[in-house]
Design an enzyme around this catalytic site. Structure first.
Site, PDB file in Angstrom:
ATOM      1  N   LYS A 264      31.406 -19.241  28.612  1.00  0.00           N
ATOM      2  CA  LYS A 264      30.774 -19.361  30.119  1.00  0.00           C
ATOM      3  C   LYS A 264      30.368 -20.946  30.236  1.00  0.00           C
ATOM      4  O   LYS A 264      29.430 -21.164  29.360  1.00  0.00           O
ATOM      5  CB  LYS A 264      29.756 -19.060  30.819  1.00  0.00           C
ATOM      6  N   ASP A 269      25.068 -26.094  36.433  1.00  0.00           N
ATOM      7  CA  ASP A 269      25.092 -24.843  37.732  1.00  0.00           C
ATOM      8  C   ASP A 269      23.397 -25.811  38.912  1.00  0.00           C
ATOM      9  O   ASP A 269      22.346 -25.276  38.403  1.00  0.00           O
ATOM     10  CB  ASP A 269      24.242 -23.382  36.975  1.00  0.00           C
ATOM     11  N   LYS A 276      18.640 -23.689  43.377  1.00  0.00           N
ATOM     12  CA  LYS A 276      18.101 -23.902  42.353  1.00  0.00           C
ATOM     13  C   LYS A 276      17.171 -25.056  42.898  1.00  0.00           C
ATOM     14  O   LYS A 276      16.979 -25.784  42.702  1.00  0.00           O
ATOM     15  CB  LYS A 276      18.217 -24.195  40.892  1.00  0.00           C
ATOM     16  N   ASP A 287      24.360 -24.344  30.961  1.00  0.00           N
ATOM     17  CA  ASP A 287      24.939 -23.496  31.484  1.00  0.00           C
ATOM     18  C   ASP A 287      26.586 -23.763  30.959  1.00  0.00           C
ATOM     19  O   ASP A 287      27.508 -22.520  31.086  1.00  0.00           O
ATOM     20  CB  ASP A 287      25.403 -23.510  33.218  1.00  0.00           C
ATOM     21  N   ASP A 346      24.311 -18.784  43.216  1.00  0.00           N
ATOM     22  CA  ASP A 346      23.300 -18.659  41.630  1.00  0.00           C
ATOM     23  C   ASP A 346      23.874 -18.105  40.663  1.00  0.00           C
ATOM     24  O   ASP A 346      23.629 -18.154  40.276  1.00  0.00           O
ATOM     25  CB  ASP A 346      21.974 -19.212  41.851  1.00  0.00           C
ATOM     26  N   GLU A 348      27.380 -16.894  40.162  1.00  0.00           N
ATOM     27  CA  GLU A 348      28.467 -17.714  39.855  1.00  0.00           C
ATOM     28  C   GLU A 348      29.357 -17.579  38.365  1.00  0.00           C
ATOM     29  O   GLU A 348      30.026 -17.546  38.139  1.00  0.00           O
ATOM     30  CB  GLU A 348      28.681 -19.890  39.964  1.00  0.00           C
ATOM     31  N   ARG A 350      29.822 -14.986  36.566  1.00  0.00           N
ATOM     32  CA  ARG A 350      30.672 -13.945  36.922  1.00  0.00           C
ATOM     33  C   ARG A 350      31.887 -13.535  37.902  1.00  0.00           C
ATOM     34  O   ARG A 350      32.883 -13.516  37.372  1.00  0.00           O
ATOM     35  CB  ARG A 350      29.741 -12.440  36.973  1.00  0.00           C
TER      36      ARG A 350
HETATM   37  N1  BES Z   1      22.735 -20.350  34.856  1.00  0.00           N
HETATM   38  C1  BES Z   1      22.094 -20.041  35.616  1.00  0.00           C
HETATM   39  C2  BES Z   1      21.458 -18.164  34.339  1.00  0.00           C
HETATM   40  C3  BES Z   1      20.317 -18.468  33.421  1.00  0.00           C
HETATM   41  C4  BES Z   1      18.827 -19.008  34.168  1.00  0.00           C
HETATM   42  C5  BES Z   1      20.286 -19.170  32.574  1.00  0.00           C
HETATM   43  C6  BES Z   1      17.920 -19.627  33.112  1.00  0.00           C
HETATM   44  C7  BES Z   1      19.616 -19.952  31.564  1.00  0.00           C
HETATM   45  C8  BES Z   1      17.658 -20.310  32.416  1.00  0.00           C
HETATM   46  C9  BES Z   1      22.948 -18.134  36.568  1.00  0.00           C
HETATM   47  O1  BES Z   1      24.355 -18.880  37.064  1.00  0.00           O
HETATM   48  C10 BES Z   1      21.969 -17.506  37.562  1.00  0.00           C
HETATM   49  O2  BES Z   1      21.747 -18.499  38.391  1.00  0.00           O
HETATM   50  N2  BES Z   1      22.031 -16.691  38.004  1.00  0.00           N
HETATM   51  C11 BES Z   1      21.079 -16.503  38.695  1.00  0.00           C
HETATM   52  C12 BES Z   1      21.359 -14.891  39.075  1.00  0.00           C
HETATM   53  C13 BES Z   1      20.772 -14.575  40.393  1.00  0.00           C
HETATM   54  C14 BES Z   1      21.158 -15.148  41.152  1.00  0.00           C
HETATM   55  C15 BES Z   1      21.494 -13.002  40.666  1.00  0.00           C
HETATM   56  C16 BES Z   1      19.240 -16.196  38.030  1.00  0.00           C
HETATM   57  O3  BES Z   1      19.509 -15.071  36.706  1.00  0.00           O
HETATM   58  O4  BES Z   1      18.330 -16.114  39.180  1.00  0.00           O
HETATM   59 ZN    ZN Z   2      24.595 -20.072  35.923  1.00  0.00          ZN
HETATM   60 MG    MG Z   3      23.525 -19.600  38.815  1.00  0.00          MG
END
Ligand code: BES
Ligand code: ZN
Ligand code: MG
Length: 496
Positions: A264, A269, A276, A287, A346, A348, A350
């Site tokens: 990825k 992000d 966020k 990210d 967010d 994204e 997947r």
């Molecule tokens: N890149 C983030 C995941 C992340 C969060 C990595 C904190 C490292 C530290 C990912 O794209 C994301 O935002 N995931 C969301 C998924 C949710 C919306 C289902 C998350 O983990 O909040």
């Molecule tokens: Zn992300």
């Molecule tokens: Mg995200």
């Protein structure tokens, strides 16, 4: 740093600059220390006693003039209780030595620490660990600093028995893997105004010139549209920076089915319309650490010229809000034909990965491993030192766990085989939603991906907690899980 292995060093004829030697608790001397202490007529023992240096792990001393022994600086390093040494303690010991080297700007050192007996592990791994620990200790990211500080020195491992082949292969592997780690960190630490998806594609292109077994294929926006990668395309809709997929093919064994590594590479992000919070948002430049890791692995493997067939893919995009951005409630058709109702922009990662997971069916892969900073939930579940592992194949996951234990770059497997998890992904409008609310977030993300990996053996590694760490409370890329992945690939050579 330079690493080499040498046979005879111990002599009182030629002048050495610096030598490092272990001592164990309660003045227990290592063989070599005993020898030098004898030559010096107990000079060393007397000094250690005067200074109460008994050999505890944080105790050490530098001696300058030892009677009858020609050596400018003599570092005696406390190693704790003999026979109670483990990998964690060895790490402390090596970091202590390196901090001394830095403090005194020591440029060359004879290293008598590789034959320390460490519970349950071999000389080969002692050397590999030593190089890992040293390289991690001296790494600094100087690109944007006015004053560029760096440290380098020559480490000469002392060969004790007739086992020089172990030294040579461990040094070769350790050097190449840590070069890959350094390259990956240097990319991952770049800010997102420089490290864009385009930048990553240029980095990939450059590998082709460097290594003759590498060829490159770039998928740009136009091709994505043509082949129906609509999920992939959605993520970057709000950004001025266009998405790129860089496919790096390393083939040094044409008889083998390829192993595909997919990283990825979200260069920033923001969360998109599902924005966020601003606290720590700057960390979301990391990210793209999955893509950086995959780049580092292929760099190391090509350097080692391993007889393998590997395809490394950098799945890169930016996730930004704008009037052109994709929105919560949008429905998109993936390359596989499955449709997705976007419930959170967010989630994204997947969406990027799912289209590539479909695309790579054409390679008839032996294994597919994706590496992604996919979920904050994985950080809650496993913390900052162990990556999440999820897989649809037990043989593959066992091999990954084995490599992770060997390389001390740990993973822990989470289950994805319960129907209840899949129920969380149901949509009333489309085939799937991209984000369920709440529980088991690391697992449901993997369940989502598993809908696109039915045709091959696949593992997913969530590095959200391990891809970076903190120095002075500020983030720095860790280079994980390059060590584990390289070890997994090295092990493959003996599996076929
Ligand atoms: N890149 C983030 C995941 C992340 C969060 C990595 C904190 C490292 C530290 C990912 O794209 C994301 O935002 N995931 C969301 C998924 C949710 C919306 C289902 C998350 O983990 O909040
Ligand atoms: Zn992300
Ligand atoms: Mg995200």
């Amino acid at each position: 740093m330079k690493y080499m292995a040498e046979k005879i060093i111990f002599s009182n004829k030629n002048l050495l600059d610096c030598i490092v030697i272990p001592i164990f608790e309660q003045y227990k001397f290592s063989k070599i220390l005993k020898k030098i202490n004898d030559i010096s007529n107990n000079y060393i023992l007397n000094i250690l006693k005067k200074n109460n240096i008994q050999g505890k792990i944080n105790q050490n001393i530098i001696l300058y003039h030892i009677p009858n022994f020609l050596c400018n600086k003599f570092v005696i390093i406390g190693c704790g209780i003999e026979n109670k040494l483990n990998r964690e303690k060895n790490k402390l010991i090596i970091n202590n030595v390196i901090n001394i080297l830095k403090k005194y700007s020591i440029k060359e050192i004879y290293w008598y620490l590789t034959d320390l007996k460490i519970n349950n592990y071999t000389l080969y791994w002692n050397i590999r660990d030593t190089i890992d620990i040293i390289e991690n200790n001296i790494y600094s990211f100087n690109k944007f600093k006015k004053h560029k500080l760096s440290f380098s020195s020559k480490i000469k491992f002392i060969i004790n028995n007739n086992n020089e082949n172990i030294y040579f292969s461990a040094i070769e592997h350790g050097k190449a893997i840590n070069l890959g780690i350094k390259k990956a960190k240097n990319i991952a630490n770049l800010p997102p105004n420089i490290c864009t998806p385009k930048y990553l594609s240029i980095k990939a292109e450059k590998l082709k010139k460097k290594y003759k077994n590498i060829s490159i294929e770039i998928i740009d926006k136009k091709i994505m549209k043509k082949i129906g990668m609509n999920a992939y395309l959605s993520v970057s809709k709000g950004s001025k920076n266009e998405p790129f997929i860089s496919i790096i093919k390393y083939n040094n064994n044409h008889k083998l089915q390829p192993i595909v590594l997919l990283g990825k590479g979200v260069t920033f992000d923001s969360g998109g319309i599902s924005l966020k919070p601003s606290k720590n948002m700057e960390e979301m430049k990391y990210d793209m650490c999955g893509a950086a890791a995959v780049y580092g692995v292929i760099y190391a493997i090509a350097k080692l010229k391993l007889p393998l067939n590997i395809i490394a893919i950098l799945a890169s995009s930016e996730n930004m809000p704008s009037s052109k951005a994709y929105r919560p409630s949008d429905v998109i058709k993936t390359m596989s034909g499955l449709t997705i109702e976007v419930t959170n922009t967010d989630a994204e990662g997947r969406l990027l990965l799912c289209d590539i997971l479909t695309y790579i069916e054409r390679y008839n892969p032996k294994y597919v491993i994706d590496i992604a900073t996919l979920t904050g939930a994985c950080v809650i579940a496993l913390g900052n030192n162990i990556s999440g592992l999820m897989s649809n194949n037990i043989i593959l996951s066992k091999q990954i766990i084995k490599a992770s234990l060997e390389a001390d770059d740990r993973v822990w497997e989470l289950p994805i085989d319960d129907i209840k998890y899949f129920n969380q992904l149901k949509s009333n409008i489309a085939n799937l939603i991209n984000s369920s609310n709440g529980i088991a977030g690391a697992i449901t993300a993997a369940c989502f991906l598993s809908k696109f990996t039915k045709k091959y053996k696949w593992a997913h590694i969530d590095i959200a907690g391990t891809a970076w760490y903190y120095i002075n409370q500020r983030a720095m890329a860790s280079g994980r899980p390059i060590n584990m992945l390289c070890q997994f690939l090295i092990n493959q050579i003996f599996n076929h």
